[in-house]
Scaffold this active site. Structure first.
Site, short mmCIF file in Angstrom:
data_model
loop_
_atom_site.label_atom_id
_atom_site.label_comp_id
_atom_site.label_asym_id
_atom_site.label_seq_id
_atom_site.Cartn_x
_atom_site.Cartn_y
_atom_site.Cartn_z
N TYR A 36 7.53 4.53 1.93
CA TYR A 36 8.15 5.87 1.68
C TYR A 36 9.44 5.56 2.36
CZ TYR A 36 7.99 10.68 2.19
OH TYR A 36 9.13 11.99 2.36
N GLY B 20 18.47 7.03 -2.04
CA GLY B 20 19.32 6.22 -1.90
C GLY B 20 20.67 6.04 -1.24
N GLY C 101 19.72 3.21 0.26
CA GLY C 101 19.42 1.84 0.23
C GLY C 101 18.25 1.46 1.05
N GLU D 268 0.69 -1.07 -0.27
CA GLU D 268 0.05 0.28 0.13
C GLU D 268 0.81 1.39 -0.49
OE1 GLU D 268 -3.59 2.48 0.10
OE2 GLU D 268 -3.22 0.22 -0.72
N TYR E 165 12.00 1.17 -9.45
CA TYR E 165 11.24 -0.05 -9.56
C TYR E 165 11.48 -0.52 -10.76
CZ TYR E 165 8.04 2.36 -6.13
OH TYR E 165 8.11 2.73 -5.07
#
Length: 162
Positions: free
Chosen positions: A86, A93, A95, A83, A131
């Site tokens: 964040y 950056g 990881g 869902e 992604y």
């Protein structure tokens, strides 16, 4: 470091949800309360689950994922629907986002779930690129539909007596 959320994390999860809503240009739509999150994540029958990303050096919470189980009638097994994912801008950056997704993929593999799915806003190019670099692919042939507010109430309410 990625860990399973605890009830003590509810205030920070709530704050991160609000930050995410602001980032997604919809701060007024994030109406969930801390109590609603507590009930959904840790109530008698949890409906959702969460993981916390902490900075390795400081231990500060820098991100979260919130997810629930879905089910594929075609595959015959559960999957995970992510869902929210964040990471605070100052921690991007580092990881943390990849680590959160890796943990969810690990859970899928361990439990025999065959899908890890989520939605991303069309304008969110940094996330889309991130992604896709992980191997995720958009499901362009599908369009998400949603009923909320008056439309949901209208459809879900009993017909008016005549």
């Amino acid at each position: 470091m990625i860990r399973t959320a605890t009830p003590a994390d509810i205030p920070v999860i709530h704050a991160l949800v609000r930050d995410l809503a602001t980032y997604e240009k919809a701060p007024d739509e994030a109406k969930a309360t801390e109590e609603q999150l507590r009930e959904a994540l840790f109530g008698e029958r949890p409906a959702a689950f969460a993981h916390i990303a902490q900075d390795d050096a400081s231990g500060d919470v820098v991100g979260f994922s919130l997810w629930f189980l879905n089910f594929s009638t075609w595959r015959g097994v559960h999957g995970i629907y992510l869902e929210d994912l964040y990471v605070r801008p100052e921690a991007r950056g580092g990881g943390h986002g990849k680590a959160l997704l890796t943990e969810l993929a690990r859970i899928c593999v361990e439990r025999g779930y065959e899908r890890l799915e989520w939605s991303v806003l069309d304008w969110n190019e940094p996330s889309i690129n991130f992604y896709q670099a992980l191997g995720a692919r958009p499901q362009d042939e599908w369009t998400v539909y949603r009923l909320t507010d008056d439309a949901l109430t209208s459809l879900g309410s009993p017909p008016a007596a005549s």
